[in-house]
Design a protein around this motif. Sequence first.
Motif, short mmCIF file in Angstrom:
data_model
loop_
_atom_site.label_atom_id
_atom_site.label_comp_id
_atom_site.label_asym_id
_atom_site.label_seq_id
_atom_site.Cartn_x
_atom_site.Cartn_y
_atom_site.Cartn_z
N TRP A 168 -3.81 3.44 -2.88
CA TRP A 168 -3.97 3.91 -3.79
C TRP A 168 -3.75 2.20 -5.40
O TRP A 168 -3.51 1.13 -4.25
CB TRP A 168 -2.51 3.89 -4.05
N VAL B 12 -0.93 4.85 -11.46
CA VAL B 12 -1.32 4.15 -10.01
C VAL B 12 -2.46 5.20 -9.55
O VAL B 12 -2.35 6.98 -10.30
CB VAL B 12 -0.14 3.93 -9.06
N THR C 185 4.39 4.67 -3.85
CA THR C 185 3.82 6.23 -4.94
C THR C 185 4.46 7.27 -4.05
O THR C 185 5.00 7.51 -3.07
CB THR C 185 2.57 6.39 -4.66
N ASN D 178 2.53 9.76 -10.77
CA ASN D 178 2.25 8.00 -10.76
C ASN D 178 1.87 7.73 -11.82
O ASN D 178 0.48 7.70 -12.92
CB ASN D 178 1.41 7.28 -9.44
#
Length: 280
Positions: free
Chosen positions: A158, A98, A67, A95
């Motif tokens: 995440w 995410v 990420t 992201n």
Amino acid sequence: MQIKRPLAFWRRAQYILSILFAFVLIGTGVYFGYFYDPATCFDGVQNGDERGTDCGGSCVRICALDTLPPTVMWSRSFKVTEGQYNAVAYVKNANLSVGAPEVRYTFKLYDSAGLITEREGITVLPPDSVYPIFEGRLYTGTRVPTQTTIELEGADVWLPATAGREQFFVASRELIDTETAPRLTAEIENTALTEALDVEIVATIFDARGNALTASQTFVPIFAPRTTERVVFTWPEPIAKTIRSCDMPTDVVLAVDVSGSMNNDSATPPEPISSVLIAA
């Protein structure tokens, strides 16, 4: 010459093999029943097809190494009353799909003598968003903060996220009485088919140049699906009085006398008006 082995030999071999096979079965059962821990996404160990500890591969959790880390766009504090400030920071999660359900942070307020106060908290980071983090009622006593920072800890978890900033839509807004008792009223719509709980709403007022002037926060305990909520923000002092001098842009106004006396010294070009305009 052909030698034939007696039948008793094969019977003994079969008995031995059967006993060994029984021991293997019993041992395997004991191992899997009492000693074997299958690889899971919650055992705190990197095993199976995981890319990291309990993340990646077949695990739902996404590894931090896959990420983009969140970045702080800006952080500031705003005076509410004497000795009391609100702090806000805008943090970008680049992201696309995410999000982080839990990110720890620390606000710190400074003046020329050093640290005045600090406040820790936990926030979420929706996907593909610039998300405000707010802390209210930071008490500074007689000291006036001139610098506000926020420190973010790395997110431990995440997760794929389907709901982001597009879930809520600001249908209307109205800011009145900015020079006396500022009041912001907004109509906010939950566009999702599911309800949202404990929705935090942060309002930040900007000037024409994009400089943040003040901020406030409110919560909607239960935000029903496909409904609109009316939220109100108020400030005890005029917005103009909450602006710190170091945040104010400086404008220079130059006045030039264009009366007839400015053209009396010379006709081509007229003076002293021509030299004044060149100097300006």
